[in-house]
Design an enzyme around this catalytic site. Structure first.
Site, short mmCIF file in Angstrom:
data_model
loop_
_atom_site.label_atom_id
_atom_site.label_comp_id
_atom_site.label_asym_id
_atom_site.label_seq_id
_atom_site.Cartn_x
_atom_site.Cartn_y
_atom_site.Cartn_z
N HIS A 183 31.65 31.26 46.32
CA HIS A 183 32.18 32.34 45.49
C HIS A 183 31.42 33.67 45.61
CE1 HIS A 183 28.76 31.30 42.94
NE2 HIS A 183 28.91 32.47 42.36
C1 UD1 Z 1 29.30 36.13 38.53
C2 UD1 Z 1 27.82 36.49 38.71
C3 UD1 Z 1 27.16 35.47 39.61
C4 UD1 Z 1 27.44 34.04 39.18
C5 UD1 Z 1 28.94 33.85 39.01
C6 UD1 Z 1 29.31 32.47 38.54
C7 UD1 Z 1 27.58 38.96 38.63
C8 UD1 Z 1 27.24 40.19 39.40
N1 UD1 Z 1 27.64 37.80 39.33
O1 UD1 Z 1 29.96 36.27 39.77
O2 UD1 Z 1 25.76 35.67 39.58
O3 UD1 Z 1 26.95 33.14 40.13
O4 UD1 Z 1 29.40 34.81 38.06
O5 UD1 Z 1 30.71 32.31 38.53
O6 UD1 Z 1 27.72 39.04 37.44
N2 UD1 Z 1 37.75 35.99 37.71
C9 UD1 Z 1 38.85 35.41 37.10
N3 UD1 Z 1 38.65 34.74 35.93
C10 UD1 Z 1 37.44 34.62 35.33
C11 UD1 Z 1 36.34 35.23 35.95
C12 UD1 Z 1 36.51 35.90 37.14
O7 UD1 Z 1 39.97 35.49 37.61
O8 UD1 Z 1 37.34 33.98 34.26
C13 UD1 Z 1 37.93 36.67 39.01
C14 UD1 Z 1 38.28 38.14 38.88
O9 UD1 Z 1 39.12 38.49 39.92
C15 UD1 Z 1 36.92 38.80 39.08
C16 UD1 Z 1 36.27 37.89 40.10
O10 UD1 Z 1 36.73 36.58 39.76
O11 UD1 Z 1 37.01 40.11 39.51
C17 UD1 Z 1 34.79 37.92 40.12
O12 UD1 Z 1 34.26 37.71 38.81
P1 UD1 Z 1 32.83 38.37 38.39
O13 UD1 Z 1 32.51 37.95 37.00
O14 UD1 Z 1 32.84 39.81 38.71
O15 UD1 Z 1 31.81 37.77 39.40
P2 UD1 Z 1 31.52 36.27 39.87
O16 UD1 Z 1 31.85 36.16 41.31
O17 UD1 Z 1 32.11 35.28 38.93
#
Ligand code: UD1
Length: 365
Positions: free
Chosen positions: A204
């Site tokens: 991820h």
């Molecule tokens: C975040 C953390 C990372 C951690 C990870 C665990 C940061 C910079 N990184 O990364 O350290 O390892 O969480 O998962 O904060 N999305 C959904 N539904 C959700 C959450 C996310 O659809 O409930 C999708 C969205 O398109 C979003 C993308 O996932 O833009 C990324 O989510 P984000 O929280 O920005 O970062 P993670 O990759 O989850």
């Protein structure tokens, strides 16, 4: 009674909060106000973990959702500051390296509220990785730095931080030991998988999932591995990665893998313990695999948990298909026993709670 506001926003933080909150309750240590930023919001990224790990229902839900790094960080900063002005806590507790973490620490520091950081001192190249920026900044704003390992303490000293460092161990190890009896072994059989007859993967990170070339190579490497070993590769897919697979037109390729929606903590750990080995770019899961006696191929150029690589258990791997399949084959042929235990004695949460409780002095009694 003193009051602490604890801020969480995503999967790795819920896991850490679960253990700290248990210790807070046991010690009747302080009035614990829980704030959920809403950085993770899908049921299987958030709600399911609250249920399964008996985490306190959040007192505040900031609903920041997804967005660019700046927008997300700013939204948490602004909304969390309001909570702090209302609650006036004695201390703010933040976890790990998410955008939620750095925003929480900054909001508190600007209001001159002391910050405690759980998982302080962890460092990992590249320095411009979002999580690394969050780690470094948060540590430099914190008064209490709860480090998971000796290496983490040394990292803080190297950056000139001299005070407030406590080597307590890793709260994720505490959770592993506490929840082991509850790991779900049934998911494996319900998916038609043989014990020891599959590879388990999670991917991820932005540098893997958001980069078309890297994601294509990783999927190809996993497919090759699956063919060479004649076993399925089971892949609970983070929403970020699922979106990218679609956007880059890699759905047909991904069909050769056993894709699942993100699974809960107990499900993931149950699957991990009966896998052949793990392929991951998750900071937490590369450790959790080893806690449960499985090796991990870590698809990263560097790791914040170098002890496991030095012990020969984990192996760093570039996002290149031939390297993934070659190192994966080697890992399948060379299972290991007696995993190293560099992350404390399973009492990190108790130590954190005791240190903070004692810091309040007689007022806390
Ligand atoms: C975040 C953390 C990372 C951690 C990870 C665990 C940061 C910079 N990184 O990364 O350290 O390892 O969480 O998962 O904060 N999305 C959904 N539904 C959700 C959450 C996310 O659809 O409930 C999708 C969205 O398109 C979003 C993308 O996932 O833009 C990324 O989510 P984000 O929280 O920005 O970062 P993670 O990759 O989850």
């Amino acid at each position: 009674m003193p009051k602490i506001v604890s801020l969480v926003g995503g999967r790795p933080q819920f896991i850490k909060e679960a253990m700290v909150y248990r210790a807070v309750k046991r010690a009747n240590a302080w009035d614990h106000v829980l704030v959920h930023s809403g950085q993770h919001y899908d049921w299987n990224m958030s709600g399911s973990l609250f249920d399964e790990l008996s985490i306190k229902t959040p007192d505040y839900f900031l609903k920041v959702g997804s967005g660019t790094h700046g927008a997300m960080t700013a939204a948490v900063l602004e909304r969390f500051e309001k909570v702090l002005m209302e609650e006036k806590p004695d201390l703010v507790l933040v976890y790990g390296d998410m955008n939620t973490t750095v925003s929480g620490a900054l909001a508190a520091a600007k209001l001159k509220i002391p910050v405690a950081h759980v998982e302080a001192g962890q460092r990992q190249d590249p320095r411009d990785m979002p999580e690394e920026i969050n780690r470094v900044l948060t540590d430099h704003m914190s008064k209490y730095l709860f480090a998971p390992s000796k290496t983490a303490c040394e990292n803080l000293l190297k950056e000139g931080i001299r005070e407030g460092i406590y080597e307590v161990g890793d709260v994720m190890y505490d959770l592993y030991l506490a929840m082991k009896p509850k790991f779900n072994k049934e998911l494996r059989s319900s998916l038609g998988l043989e014990a020891g007859g599959y590879v388990l993967t999670t991917i991820h990170r932005d540098f893997n999932a958001d980069d078309e070339k890297n994601l294509t190579e990783i999927l190809k490497g996993l497919l090759d591995l699956s063919k060479e070993l004649s076993v399925p590769v089971v892949f609970p897919v983070h929403p970020r990665t699922r979106n990218r697979i679609k956007q880059f037109g890699l759905e047909d390729m991904a069909k050769g893998l056993k894709l699942l929606d993100p699974v809960s903590y107990l499900d993931l750990m149950g699957l991990s313990e009966e896998s052949l080995f793990v392929v991951t770019d998750s900071g937490g899961f590369q450790k959790e695999a080893v806690f449960g006696g499985k090796r991990a191929l870590v698809v990263m150029e560097a790791t914040g948990w170098p002890e496991l690589v030095e012990a020969g258990w984990n192996c760093l791997c570039p996002p290149k298909a031939p390297v993934i399949s070659e190192l994966g084959l080697k890992m399948a042929r060379e299972p290991m026993e007696n995993p190293p235990k560099p992350y404390g004695d399973g009492c990190a949460s108790e130590k954190i709670v005791k240190t903070l409780k004692d810091s309040f002095g007689p007022r806390g009694e």
